[in-house]
Design an enzyme around this catalytic site. Structure first.
Site, short mmCIF file in Angstrom:
data_model
loop_
_atom_site.label_atom_id
_atom_site.label_comp_id
_atom_site.label_asym_id
_atom_site.label_seq_id
_atom_site.Cartn_x
_atom_site.Cartn_y
_atom_site.Cartn_z
N PHE A 35 15.74 22.03 52.81
CA PHE A 35 15.78 23.36 53.41
C PHE A 35 14.53 23.68 54.21
CE2 PHE A 35 19.58 24.75 51.36
CZ PHE A 35 19.64 24.01 50.18
N GLN A 100 17.96 22.02 41.18
CA GLN A 100 18.34 23.12 42.07
C GLN A 100 19.41 22.64 43.05
OE1 GLN A 100 14.50 25.43 43.31
NE2 GLN A 100 13.88 23.34 42.80
N VAL A 102 23.05 20.97 44.37
CA VAL A 102 24.47 21.19 44.02
C VAL A 102 25.28 19.93 44.33
CG1 VAL A 102 24.33 23.66 44.44
CG2 VAL A 102 24.96 22.14 46.33
N HIS A 118 21.65 26.05 40.33
CA HIS A 118 22.23 26.76 41.48
C HIS A 118 23.71 26.46 41.64
CE1 HIS A 118 18.06 27.35 43.51
NE2 HIS A 118 18.23 28.08 42.43
N CYS A 147 42.70 33.18 46.54
CA CYS A 147 43.05 32.80 45.16
C CYS A 147 44.57 32.74 45.02
CB CYS A 147 42.49 33.85 44.20
SG CYS A 147 43.02 33.60 42.50
N CYS A 150 45.63 35.75 42.48
CA CYS A 150 45.56 37.21 42.74
C CYS A 150 45.33 37.51 44.23
CB CYS A 150 44.43 37.85 41.92
SG CYS A 150 42.79 37.53 42.60
N SER A 189 9.91 22.45 46.98
CA SER A 189 8.76 23.19 47.53
C SER A 189 8.27 24.23 46.53
CB SER A 189 9.17 23.88 48.84
OG SER A 189 10.24 24.79 48.58
P1 NAD Z 1 21.81 28.30 47.48
O1 NAD Z 1 22.96 29.24 47.73
O2 NAD Z 1 21.85 27.30 46.38
O3 NAD Z 1 20.39 29.23 47.37
C1 NAD Z 1 20.28 30.27 46.35
C2 NAD Z 1 18.93 30.25 45.67
O4 NAD Z 1 17.95 30.81 46.53
C3 NAD Z 1 18.92 31.06 44.41
O5 NAD Z 1 18.12 30.43 43.45
C4 NAD Z 1 18.24 32.36 44.80
O6 NAD Z 1 17.51 32.91 43.72
C5 NAD Z 1 17.25 31.86 45.81
N1 NAD Z 1 16.82 32.93 46.74
C6 NAD Z 1 17.18 34.21 46.71
N2 NAD Z 1 16.61 34.90 47.73
C7 NAD Z 1 15.86 33.99 48.39
C8 NAD Z 1 15.02 34.06 49.52
N3 NAD Z 1 14.84 35.22 50.20
N4 NAD Z 1 14.37 32.95 49.93
C9 NAD Z 1 14.54 31.81 49.25
N5 NAD Z 1 15.31 31.67 48.16
C10 NAD Z 1 15.98 32.76 47.77
O7 NAD Z 1 21.86 27.43 48.62
P2 NAD Z 1 21.95 27.95 50.04
O8 NAD Z 1 20.62 28.59 50.26
O9 NAD Z 1 23.17 28.81 50.13
O10 NAD Z 1 22.16 26.57 50.89
C11 NAD Z 1 23.37 26.37 51.60
C12 NAD Z 1 24.33 25.38 50.90
O11 NAD Z 1 23.88 24.02 51.12
C13 NAD Z 1 24.35 25.51 49.40
O12 NAD Z 1 25.53 25.06 48.87
C14 NAD Z 1 23.23 24.55 49.03
O13 NAD Z 1 23.12 24.30 47.69
C15 NAD Z 1 23.69 23.37 49.86
N6 NAD Z 1 22.67 22.29 49.95
C16 NAD Z 1 22.52 21.46 48.84
C17 NAD Z 1 21.61 20.44 48.90
C18 NAD Z 1 21.53 19.50 47.71
O14 NAD Z 1 22.28 19.73 46.77
N7 NAD Z 1 20.68 18.49 47.74
C19 NAD Z 1 20.78 20.26 50.02
C20 NAD Z 1 20.97 21.15 51.12
C21 NAD Z 1 21.92 22.17 51.06
N1 APR Z 2 10.54 12.71 48.68
C1 APR Z 2 9.72 13.69 48.19
N2 APR Z 2 9.71 14.96 48.68
C2 APR Z 2 10.57 15.23 49.68
C3 APR Z 2 11.45 14.28 50.24
C4 APR Z 2 11.40 12.96 49.69
N3 APR Z 2 12.19 11.99 50.15
N4 APR Z 2 12.17 14.88 51.22
C5 APR Z 2 11.76 16.16 51.29
N5 APR Z 2 10.79 16.37 50.36
C6 APR Z 2 10.10 17.62 50.05
C7 APR Z 2 9.88 18.54 51.22
O1 APR Z 2 8.61 18.28 51.78
C8 APR Z 2 9.92 19.92 50.55
O2 APR Z 2 8.63 20.33 50.14
O3 APR Z 2 10.97 18.29 49.16
C9 APR Z 2 10.76 19.68 49.29
C10 APR Z 2 12.13 20.35 49.39
O4 APR Z 2 11.89 21.74 49.32
P1 APR Z 2 13.04 22.72 49.83
O5 APR Z 2 13.60 22.23 51.11
O6 APR Z 2 12.48 24.11 49.75
O7 APR Z 2 14.22 22.54 48.75
P2 APR Z 2 14.26 23.20 47.32
O8 APR Z 2 12.87 23.38 46.76
O9 APR Z 2 15.24 22.43 46.53
O10 APR Z 2 14.88 24.68 47.63
C11 APR Z 2 15.18 25.49 46.49
O11 APR Z 2 16.32 27.07 47.95
O12 APR Z 2 17.82 27.38 49.72
C12 APR Z 2 17.67 27.39 48.35
O13 APR Z 2 19.30 26.94 46.74
C13 APR Z 2 18.56 26.33 47.74
O14 APR Z 2 18.25 25.01 45.81
C14 APR Z 2 17.64 25.39 47.05
C15 APR Z 2 16.44 26.27 46.79
#
Ligand code: NAD
Ligand code: APR
Length: 247
Positions: A35, A100, A102, A118, A147, A150, A189
């Site tokens: 992200f 975190q 999905v 998540h 759904c 419903c 992060s």
């Molecule tokens: P998400 O819906 O999982 O994010 C929700 C999370 O962000 C919750 O924990 C919430 O508390 C937190 N949050 C709430 N307000 C926030 C804010 N202002 N800033 C940051 N975090 C906040 O995922 P998403 O954000 O809807 O991402 C889009 C879709 O892509 C989702 O299904 C996501 O899980 C998916 N995705 C998954 C992966 C993976 O599984 N490796 C990687 C990229 C995207």
């Molecule tokens: N190895 C190690 N670190 C990596 C790699 C890798 N191959 N690729 C990316 N990273 C690091 C990035 O530098 C970044 O700091 O992983 C971190 C990913 O952080 P985010 O993109 O913020 O993802 P995450 O911490 O999982 O976000 C939390 O935010 O949008 C919501 O629900 C969503 O679950 C997600 C939540």
């Protein structure tokens, strides 16, 4: 930084209960964008669209965007980072993975105790009657699926911004942070609440905190060890060192 890795391997090998908290960074090697990294999803997609209030106003638009995002996740397969954590659990040196993500890749790599903070891409849930259906059965087509029971609007079973986390998962994750003696944060992060309170809880009760990440994270200043590197390179090396000390 191999002496850092040796230090971490020593910690994990001697630990009673190591817990790993993972984020999108552990799945980028599987072709899933993270992200907030350099190619992060939020640099092109407006994360406000994944806010629960926005979804309620425009479910059709969010579903179409979700289909775009979720397709690469369908083709994804676990990478060496996921397998390394599964091997550590198999050897009795990892209590659980709290993720975190999905994408379900930890389970597909063989991890048995996985807490999904998540939600997951397994189901869609009816926003009206709460019915649960396999996401794969409803995701085709356009706009928001309805759904069959419903007629209510369905929602992917992932936590949207502004949504509470699944209660059971959060409680289990908090318990794991409280009982861990080593807490690994990998590929996250650590900017998103409440997942990012878990390392703090672990540290506060005396656990050692290890952060393995490609870039600096919000909690590096708290860590006992910071390993700057890619999870798919670091975790297999860590698992190898730990398993060698056990044999
Ligand atoms: P998400 O819906 O999982 O994010 C929700 C999370 O962000 C919750 O924990 C919430 O508390 C937190 N949050 C709430 N307000 C926030 C804010 N202002 N800033 C940051 N975090 C906040 O995922 P998403 O954000 O809807 O991402 C889009 C879709 O892509 C989702 O299904 C996501 O899980 C998916 N995705 C998954 C992966 C993976 O599984 N490796 C990687 C990229 C995207
Ligand atoms: N190895 C190690 N670190 C990596 C790699 C890798 N191959 N690729 C990316 N990273 C690091 C990035 O530098 C970044 O700091 O992983 C971190 C990913 O952080 P985010 O993109 O913020 O993802 P995450 O911490 O999982 O976000 C939390 O935010 O949008 C919501 O629900 C969503 O679950 C997600 C939540």
């Amino acid at each position: 930084p191999d002496e850092v890795l040796d230090g971490v391997a020593d910690l994990v090998a001697r630990s009673r209960c190591t817990v790993a908290l993972t984020g999108a960074g552990i799945s980028t090697a599987s072709g899933i964008p993270d992200f907030r990294g350099p190619q992060g999803l939020w640099r092109t997609v407006d994360s406000d669209k994944f806010d629960i209030a926005y979804f309620r106003r425009s479910p059709d638009e969010v579903w179409d965007l979700f289909r775009l995002l979720f397709t690469p996740l369908l083709a994804a397969v676990p990478n060496p980072a996921h397998y390394a954590l599964a091997r550590l659990e198999e050897a009795g040196k990892l209590c659980a993975v709290v993720t975190q993500n999905v994408d379900g890749l930890h389970q597909r790599a063989g991890s048995r105790r996985v807490v999904e903070l998540h939600g997951s891409l397994k189901d869609a849930v009816c926003t009206k009657c709460g019915a649960r259906l396999p996401l794969a059965d409803v995701v085709k087509g356009r706009g928001a699926p309805r759904c069959p029971l419903c007629g209510g609007v369905l929602k992917p079973d992932v936590v949207f911004f502004g949504e509470p986390l699944p209660r059971g998962a959060l409680e289990e994750a908090l318990e794991l942070a409280e009982t861990s003696d080593v807490f690994l944060a990998v590929g996250t992060s650590l900017t998103v609440y409440p997942a990012n309170t878990l390392p703090l809880r672990a540290k506060r009760q005396g656990a050692k905190l290890v952060i393995i990440n490609a870039e600096e994270t919000a909690l590096d200043h708290l860590a006992d060890y910071v390993v700057r590197g890619r999870a798919e390179v670091v975790l297999p090396k860590l698992a190898e060192r730990v398993l060698n000390t056990l044999s």
